[in-house]
Structure formats: structure tokens, C-alpha cells
Design a protein around this motif. Sequence first.
Motif, PDB file in Angstrom:
ATOM      1  N   ILE A   1       4.556   9.682   0.771  1.00  0.00           N
ATOM      2  CA  ILE A   1       5.432   8.748   1.492  1.00  0.00           C
ATOM      3  C   ILE A   1       4.622   7.587   2.067  1.00  0.00           C
ATOM      4  O   ILE A   1       5.025   6.420   1.965  1.00  0.00           O
ATOM      5  CB  ILE A   1       6.228   9.487   2.588  1.00  0.00           C
ATOM      6  CG1 ILE A   1       7.233  10.434   1.941  1.00  0.00           C
ATOM      7  CG2 ILE A   1       6.925   8.503   3.521  1.00  0.00           C
ATOM      8  CD1 ILE A   1       7.861  11.432   2.902  1.00  0.00           C
ATOM      9  N   LYS A   2       3.458   7.882   2.654  1.00  0.00           N
ATOM     10  CA  LYS A   2       2.630   6.815   3.229  1.00  0.00           C
ATOM     11  C   LYS A   2       2.129   5.858   2.152  1.00  0.00           C
ATOM     12  O   LYS A   2       2.166   4.642   2.322  1.00  0.00           O
ATOM     13  CB  LYS A   2       1.457   7.415   4.001  1.00  0.00           C
ATOM     14  CG  LYS A   2       1.884   8.008   5.321  1.00  0.00           C
ATOM     15  CD  LYS A   2       0.741   8.615   6.078  1.00  0.00           C
ATOM     16  CE  LYS A   2       1.282   9.180   7.379  1.00  0.00           C
ATOM     17  NZ  LYS A   2       0.423  10.165   7.975  1.00  0.00           N
TER      18      LYS A   2
ATOM     19  N   ASN B   1       5.027   3.711   0.956  1.00  0.00           N
ATOM     20  CA  ASN B   1       5.340   2.665   1.945  1.00  0.00           C
ATOM     21  C   ASN B   1       4.395   1.478   1.795  1.00  0.00           C
ATOM     22  O   ASN B   1       4.824   0.326   1.793  1.00  0.00           O
ATOM     23  CB  ASN B   1       5.251   3.215   3.368  1.00  0.00           C
ATOM     24  CG  ASN B   1       6.511   3.907   3.806  1.00  0.00           C
ATOM     25  OD1 ASN B   1       7.596   3.565   3.362  1.00  0.00           O
ATOM     26  ND2 ASN B   1       6.377   4.883   4.677  1.00  0.00           N
ATOM     27  N   GLU B   2       3.094   1.760   1.685  1.00  0.00           N
ATOM     28  CA  GLU B   2       2.104   0.700   1.538  1.00  0.00           C
ATOM     29  C   GLU B   2       2.331  -0.087   0.250  1.00  0.00           C
ATOM     30  O   GLU B   2       2.336  -1.322   0.260  1.00  0.00           O
ATOM     31  CB  GLU B   2       0.693   1.283   1.542  1.00  0.00           C
ATOM     32  CG  GLU B   2       0.251   1.846   2.869  1.00  0.00           C
ATOM     33  CD  GLU B   2      -1.068   2.615   2.765  1.00  0.00           C
ATOM     34  OE1 GLU B   2      -1.684   2.639   1.669  1.00  0.00           O
ATOM     35  OE2 GLU B   2      -1.473   3.204   3.778  1.00  0.00           O
TER      36      GLU B   2
ATOM     37  N   SER C   1       5.599  -2.152   0.315  1.00  0.00           N
ATOM     38  CA  SER C   1       5.429  -3.286   1.235  1.00  0.00           C
ATOM     39  C   SER C   1       4.580  -4.391   0.624  1.00  0.00           C
ATOM     40  O   SER C   1       4.737  -5.563   0.965  1.00  0.00           O
ATOM     41  CB  SER C   1       4.781  -2.820   2.539  1.00  0.00           C
ATOM     42  OG  SER C   1       5.643  -1.950   3.228  1.00  0.00           O
TER      43      SER C   1
ATOM     44  N   ILE D   1      15.351  -0.483  -1.314  1.00  0.00           N
ATOM     45  CA  ILE D   1      14.544   0.177  -2.338  1.00  0.00           C
ATOM     46  C   ILE D   1      15.461   0.666  -3.443  1.00  0.00           C
ATOM     47  O   ILE D   1      16.478   1.307  -3.186  1.00  0.00           O
ATOM     48  CB  ILE D   1      13.741   1.344  -1.723  1.00  0.00           C
ATOM     49  CG1 ILE D   1      12.742   0.778  -0.703  1.00  0.00           C
ATOM     50  CG2 ILE D   1      13.032   2.139  -2.811  1.00  0.00           C
ATOM     51  CD1 ILE D   1      12.053   1.825   0.132  1.00  0.00           C
TER      52      ILE D   1
END
Length: 132
Positions: free
Chosen positions: A62-63, A66-67, A70, A108
Motif C-alpha cells: 500500500i505504501k 501510494n508513492e 502520487s 484511482i
Amino acid sequence: MPLIYTLVKRKDMSKDAASGATLYHAQTSITKKLTLNKICTRIENICTASRGEIILVLDGLIKVMNEALSDGESVHLGEFGSFRMVAGSKGSSTEKDFNSSLFNRAHIVFYPGTMLMDIVRDASYEKWVIPG
């Protein structure tokens, strides 16, 4: 397990429909919610990874997603599918008049891969009759 559906009556929006005409349409229903906790339990039951390891990997995924999203990257997860962030905008009469305030809210988009498309292709349906 089949997809559960109910029938709902809606206004007939076809071009030549009579005034006040209605049609019955199928509406699929969600029967349960699979939470992150339940996902971890199911994965734990089919492999040698511990619950903590599973949560650690999913949290890391998930992290990283996200990066990447983005930063404007698409995220490809093999046969599972891919994710990307998109946003449309309102128009402006000239290029000079366009500014970032004209963007709609970003969202998304998920494109299922072959593994999930197999499920869609083989879907079956079951009518849910509401008691009473």
C-alpha cells in the motif's frame, strides 16, 4: 458462488419508450465484506507466512503504491491487474485561461488482469428473493 441479484423497476430510458414506461433491471448485491483481517487469516491458512508477515507485506504494498501513484506511475501487479491515477478537467476557452483549479478530483482506476477476468467470464447469477 454466484453473484446475488434483485430486480428493480426503473423508468424506460430508451428512445422510443412510452411515457411512464418501466423496465425491470437486475441489480447485483454485495453479500459480505472481506476485511483486511479476514484476508490475512485466509492467506495464513493457505501458506507458511505468519499473520504479522502478511500484514507487513500488504502494508508495504500500500505504501509503495501510494508513492508510485502520487508520482504519476501506473502500478502493475501481474495477472492481478494494474492501477493508475486519473483526473479530468473542466474546459477553458483558451490555453492561457486554463489553470489547475479546473481539474476534477483525481481517482484511482483499476484494470483487472487475466486472473480476475477469468472470474468475470465464468460468473453465474442467483436471484435473491427478499422474504415477506
